[in-house]
Write a protein that holds these residues in place. Structure first.
Motif, PDB file in Angstrom:
ATOM      1  N   UNK A 109      -9.980   5.552  -7.934  1.00  0.00           N
ATOM      2  CA  UNK A 109      -9.537   4.206  -8.359  1.00  0.00           C
ATOM      3  C   UNK A 109      -8.029   3.996  -8.358  1.00  0.00           C
ATOM      4  N   UNK A 110      -7.286   4.937  -8.931  1.00  0.00           N
ATOM      5  CA  UNK A 110      -5.845   4.741  -9.049  1.00  0.00           C
ATOM      6  C   UNK A 110      -5.161   4.797  -7.688  1.00  0.00           C
ATOM      7  N   UNK A 111      -5.662   5.666  -6.811  1.00  0.00           N
ATOM      8  CA  UNK A 111      -5.068   5.790  -5.476  1.00  0.00           C
ATOM      9  C   UNK A 111      -5.168   4.486  -4.702  1.00  0.00           C
ATOM     10  N   UNK A 112      -6.334   3.842  -4.775  1.00  0.00           N
ATOM     11  CA  UNK A 112      -6.547   2.633  -3.983  1.00  0.00           C
ATOM     12  C   UNK A 112      -5.877   1.420  -4.612  1.00  0.00           C
ATOM     13  N   UNK A 113      -5.961   1.304  -5.933  1.00  0.00           N
ATOM     14  CA  UNK A 113      -5.266   0.205  -6.610  1.00  0.00           C
ATOM     15  C   UNK A 113      -3.758   0.341  -6.461  1.00  0.00           C
ATOM     16  N   UNK A 114      -3.282   1.564  -6.233  1.00  0.00           N
ATOM     17  CA  UNK A 114      -1.849   1.808  -6.142  1.00  0.00           C
ATOM     18  C   UNK A 114      -1.218   1.501  -4.805  1.00  0.00           C
ATOM     19  N   UNK A 115      -2.011   1.228  -3.781  1.00  0.00           N
ATOM     20  CA  UNK A 115      -1.454   1.018  -2.443  1.00  0.00           C
ATOM     21  C   UNK A 115      -0.434  -0.125  -2.382  1.00  0.00           C
ATOM     22  N   UNK A 132     -11.013  -0.447   2.394  1.00  0.00           N
ATOM     23  CA  UNK A 132     -10.959  -1.299   3.582  1.00  0.00           C
ATOM     24  C   UNK A 132      -9.888  -2.377   3.483  1.00  0.00           C
ATOM     25  N   UNK A 133      -9.620  -2.860   2.269  1.00  0.00           N
ATOM     26  CA  UNK A 133      -8.672  -3.955   2.100  1.00  0.00           C
ATOM     27  C   UNK A 133      -7.275  -3.449   1.764  1.00  0.00           C
ATOM     28  N   UNK A 134      -7.111  -2.165   1.468  1.00  0.00           N
ATOM     29  CA  UNK A 134      -5.858  -1.664   0.887  1.00  0.00           C
ATOM     30  C   UNK A 134      -4.643  -1.883   1.780  1.00  0.00           C
ATOM     31  N   UNK A 135      -4.760  -1.657   3.073  1.00  0.00           N
ATOM     32  CA  UNK A 135      -3.602  -1.861   3.952  1.00  0.00           C
ATOM     33  C   UNK A 135      -3.162  -3.317   3.966  1.00  0.00           C
TER      34      UNK A 135
END
Length: 262
Positions: A68-74, A169-172
């Motif tokens: 969770x934190x890795x992806x929310x942190x992008x 999928x949406x992070x970038x």
């Protein structure tokens, strides 16, 4: 695209993510692989692909065995011009510490509470003369809301915090456009996320109703212009993100496993 984000963010994964056949993949002229011996080493290789020697003053550190934190942190990492590097609960691996030195970073932002990344990591970083900030809530949803407050902006993304595929999928795109990623449960929003959503004029929900329910969608619709991007499965959702949000003139894509987040 000018940066490769620390956890192999794969928002521009095309439909070949779903293990396309050789004939389908043959339309691509060049293939490059960024990889290490494990997820920690791969995060280093990604950082080296995007940042040169002493090229940034910041790093974002997240736990290497949960998503969770890795992806929310992008989006925050993009705003700070910082690679995302993976650490363990009680230690920064020696190779990660060496990479921080190569980058020239003097500031570390840790995402997640002490139960995720302990103060032993903080002490280890401070012993190297680094300034450390921790962003942490009582749960993944609250942490994502706190990260969102740092990112700012007028548009946001809402995705399920119960799985990694849609936020991956949406992070970038979220990072590139400065949209924070808010994590919800399938059937409801935490009070922190519900309050955060009210700060945005437009919100993109990623994932079908089994991921983000119609009740959550309707709640967001009360205060923001909301739309949903989804497919029949995680691969179709990734392809739908690309089709909806990226122009056909884009020549490069990132492809990552749909079975692991790191």
């Amino acid at each position: 695209m000018t940066k490769w984000f620390g956890t192999m963010i794969a928002a521009t994964a095309l439909s070949i993510t779903a293990f396309a056949s050789t004939s389908e993949a043959s339309v691509f002229e060049n293939f490059d692989r960024i990889s290490g011996s494990d997820r920690y080493e791969t995060s280093i290789k990604v950082a080296r692909a995007g940042w040169g020697y002493h090229s940034t003053n910041h790093v974002v550190l997240v736990i290497g065995d949960n998503y969770p934190d890795a992806l929310a942190g992008a989006p925050l990492a993009k705003k700070m011009n910082a690679p995302i590097l993976l650490v363990k609960k009680d230690a920064v691996p020696a190779s990660i510490m060496s990479e921080i030195g190569r980058l020239g970073a003097k500031n570390a932002t840790i995402l997640g509470g002490e139960s995720v990344i302990s103060d032993k990591v903080v002490s280890q970083l401070k012993e190297q003369g680094m300034t450390v900030e921790r962003i942490a809530g009582s749960n993944r949803s609250e942490t994502s809301a706190l990260i969102a407050a740092k990112v700012g902006g007028t548009s946001a993304v809402v995705a399920s915090g119960s799985g990694y595929a849609d936020s991956l999928s949406i992070a970038s795109h979220a990072a590139e456009t400065g949209k924070p990623i808010l994590l919800t449960s399938g059937n409801g929003m935490s009070k922190e996320v519900a309050a955060a959503v009210k700060n945005y004029k437009t919100v993109t929900v990623v994932g079908g109703e089994s991921a983000v329910s119609s009740e959550v969608y309707k709640k967001i619709d009360e205060t923001a212009a909301v739309s949903r991007i989804s497919g029949k499965d995680r691969y179709a959702t990734a392809a739908a993100v690309v089709a909806k949000l990226y122009p056909t003139t884009v020549n490069d894509s990132l492809v990552a496993s749909g079975q692991q987040f790191a």
